[in-house]
Scaffold this active site. Structure first.
Site, short mmCIF file in Angstrom:
data_model
loop_
_atom_site.label_atom_id
_atom_site.label_comp_id
_atom_site.label_asym_id
_atom_site.label_seq_id
_atom_site.Cartn_x
_atom_site.Cartn_y
_atom_site.Cartn_z
CG HIS A 146 2.62 1.37 -4.56
ND1 HIS A 146 3.40 0.81 -3.59
CD2 HIS A 146 3.39 1.43 -5.68
CE1 HIS A 146 4.61 0.54 -4.09
NE2 HIS A 146 4.61 0.90 -5.35
CG ASP A 169 -0.26 5.03 0.81
OD1 ASP A 169 0.29 4.81 -0.28
OD2 ASP A 169 -1.25 4.40 1.22
CG ASP A 228 3.51 6.73 -11.11
OD1 ASP A 228 4.45 6.34 -11.80
OD2 ASP A 228 3.63 7.07 -9.91
CD GLU A 241 5.48 2.55 -13.26
OE1 GLU A 241 6.66 2.84 -13.47
OE2 GLU A 241 4.82 3.04 -12.33
CG ASP A 277 -7.61 4.96 3.41
OD1 ASP A 277 -7.85 4.05 2.59
OD2 ASP A 277 -8.06 4.97 4.57
CG ASP A 298 -2.07 0.98 1.14
OD1 ASP A 298 -2.00 1.88 0.30
OD2 ASP A 298 -3.03 0.85 1.92
#
Length: 555
Positions: free
Chosen positions: A270, A235, A266, A297, A237, A229
């Site tokens: 993740h 990051d 991109d 990707e 959510d 993640d």
């Protein structure tokens, strides 16, 4: 009934869905019947001195169109956390170089007006823009804020290595320059699942942030490092409703604002896959473009790890063929003696060609970059000949290999690549038959169509790792007998010549300098010489003079 079936499919484990029809059959990437191609129009350090990158792109659009490019992948147009950032450190997706934020109004690439104008000019020349969408993280917060978090192991993010505690995380994004224009959402720690820095202790690490609607990291991401993640920065959510609403609205807005016709996503390993599917559904529906081009990707050399993604997206997304890139990279290493029979081994082009976006190099594989895996000059043109002349996949050419730059440009490579693009437009048509029989010499034949000329390609290597590629017209033409050649010795281990059936009689000549002439036998077989370390392009002698081919290529 269909909705019930779709709901039941979504309950299947990741990668367990049945195979769907190929994505490239469902998406628009160029005029039907032509050899569409894409160019990545930037390198890692691209910067137009004294002007803007968007203006530089606009100036070259007529040339790109003449070379046969139908799609162009541009760098992320959004405001970066740093004034000279490339856009991958995304600060504000809604700021395309319009607002004074993060130390500048324009982005590294230029202003909003310059970007929109370039997109309009491109569309008028039949070159559609692909938006590089960075949807997994934010960088350059306006301030830090306190939140509860726990540190996790960097190699196993499911393993907690510290107690639950209060940290100061850079997670407040208020966009003071933009205000509420386009979007009123102000981001805080509840919108992020992780960061890599605690300001209160000045310690770097990976911290999982506690928040609403989540117990830990998303389950719907790649399982590398236990759970992938987290990538960098703050990051995002994607489980938070206001986050989804904001990003889904941005997807429709950016397409309508620019007239772009697709996305390059991109680092999707993740992303929460459920969110990305929702993003695709919404943008296609609300823009009325159900053939919107979408390319992912997912960086892994292992096809078995890509396969579940391809299945899970059910033909709604094509994928960059990273395994093929690494095959080319390994074959190009100095002093290597590659087994060319395996050049497509475990690539998307081999396993799922209708889902493959092929490439030789990009900004991440450049020398000195994190994913450095540069294809050496000795095998660069051969690699491009493979992806441009083969009958499957959607090829993407790298700006750094075609246009002058200070990072990775080679004039000889660029000149030959430009010629290959011209030959792709003229000759690379029809079904593909492969002759991958010998370690040092392989080939494939393009059969042609009713109104398009076909071709045949031969790739030759040696202990010195040299490869030669031949392109041959296969239209019905007058011939000379191949009595002496049809009895020639069979292809040797070192690939001094190769015999392939092109399906028609003709004499062939090399457009790139081999003075010999090759004749094809009455039954359609020809034996073609392999020049060490050279790329040769063969066409039927009646196809015209070289000026006929090179005339389509602008100076």
């Amino acid at each position: 009934m269909n909705k019930l079936y779709d709901s039941l499919k979504d309950l299947l484990p990741f990668g367990a869905k049945p195979w769907s029809s190929p994505s490239l059959e469902r998406m628009d990437y160029g005029p039907t019947g032509n050899n569409a191609a894409m160019i990545q129009f930037f390198t890692w350090n691209s910067c137009a001195d004294g002007s803007s990158w968007w203006k530089h792109f606009e100036e070259h659009i007529p040339r790109l169109s003449a070379m046969g490019f139908t799609r162009v992948w541009l760098p992320p147009p959004n405001k970066d956390g740093h004034p000279q950032g490339r856009g991958y450190g995304a600060y504000d997706l809604w700021d395309l170089g319009e607002f004074d934020q993060r130390g500048a109004t324009r982005t590294r690439w230029g202003t909003r007006d310059e970007f929109v104008q370039a997109c309009i000019v491109a569309k008028n020349h039949g070159v559609e823009v692909i938006i590089d969408a960075v949807l997994g993280h934010k960088v350059g917060a306006d301030r830090a804020e306190k939140c509860m978090a726990v540190e996790v192991h960097p190699d196993n993010r499911m393993k907690k290595i510290g107690p639950r505690k209060e940290i100061e995380a850079y997670t407040s994004f208020e966009f003071p320059g933009r205000g509420d224009k386009y979007s009123s959402l102000k981001w805080n720690h509840n919108h992020f699942s992780g960061v890599d820095y605690d300001r209160s202790t000045r310690k770097r690490g990976i911290y999982y942030i506690e928040g609403p609607r989540r117990k830990f990291w998303s389950d719907h991401v790649d399982k590398e490092n236990g759970n992938y993640d987290y990538l960098l920065g703050a990051d995002i959510d994607h489980r938070q409703p206001d986050v989804r609403d904001d990003m889904l609205s941005w997807g429709v807005w950016i397409l309508q604002t620019t007239g772009a016709s697709g996305f390059r996503f991109d680092a999707i390993k993740h992303y929460d896959r459920r969110f990305l599917k929702e993003f695709l559904r919404k943008t296609r529906k609300e823009t009325g473009n159900d053939k919107l081009l979408a390319i992912a990707e997912a960086w892994t050399t292992d096809y078995s790890r890509l396969s579940p993604y391809i299945r899970d997206f059910e033909g709604q997304m094509a994928f960059f063929d990273v395994p093929l890139h690494y095959n080319l990279h390994e074959a190009s290493k100095p002093n290597s003696d590659p087994d060319l029979r395996k050049i497509l081994r475990n690539s998307i082009l081999e396993k799922r060609p209708g889902d493959a976006v092929t490439f030789v190099d990009n900004h991440d594989t450049q020398i000195g970059q994190t994913l450095e895996s540069w294809v050496h000059k000795s095998f660069k043109v051969q690699s491009y000949a493979l992806i441009l002349l083969h009958g499957h996949g959607f090829p993407c050419v790298f700006y750094g290999d075609l246009f002058p730059n200070e990072e990775c440009y080679d004039a000889e490579t660029a000149a030959q690549l430009e010629q290959l693009l011209g030959f792709r437009k003229l000759y690379a048509y029809g079904d593909t038959t492969e002759y991958f029989n010998y370690r040092n010499c392989i080939g494939f034949v393009r059969s042609g169509t009713n109104d398009r000329t076909g071709c045949a390609v031969v790739i030759r290597s040696s202990a010195a790792k040299s490869v030669v590629i031949y392109l041959l017209s296969v239209s019905v033409l007058k011939i000379k007998s191949l009595r002496q050649k049809s009895q020639a010795k069979s292809t040797t281990y070192y690939g001094e010549e190769i015999k392939m059936r092109v399906g028609s009689q003709a004499n062939y000549r090399d457009l790139l300098g081999d003075p010999r002439e090759v004749a094809v036998s009455p039954d359609g077989w020809g034996v073609f010489p392999c020049r060490v370390g050279r790329v040769s392009v063969w066409v039927a002698t009646s196809e015209g003079e070289p000026s006929d081919y090179f005339g389509i290529l602008p100076s």
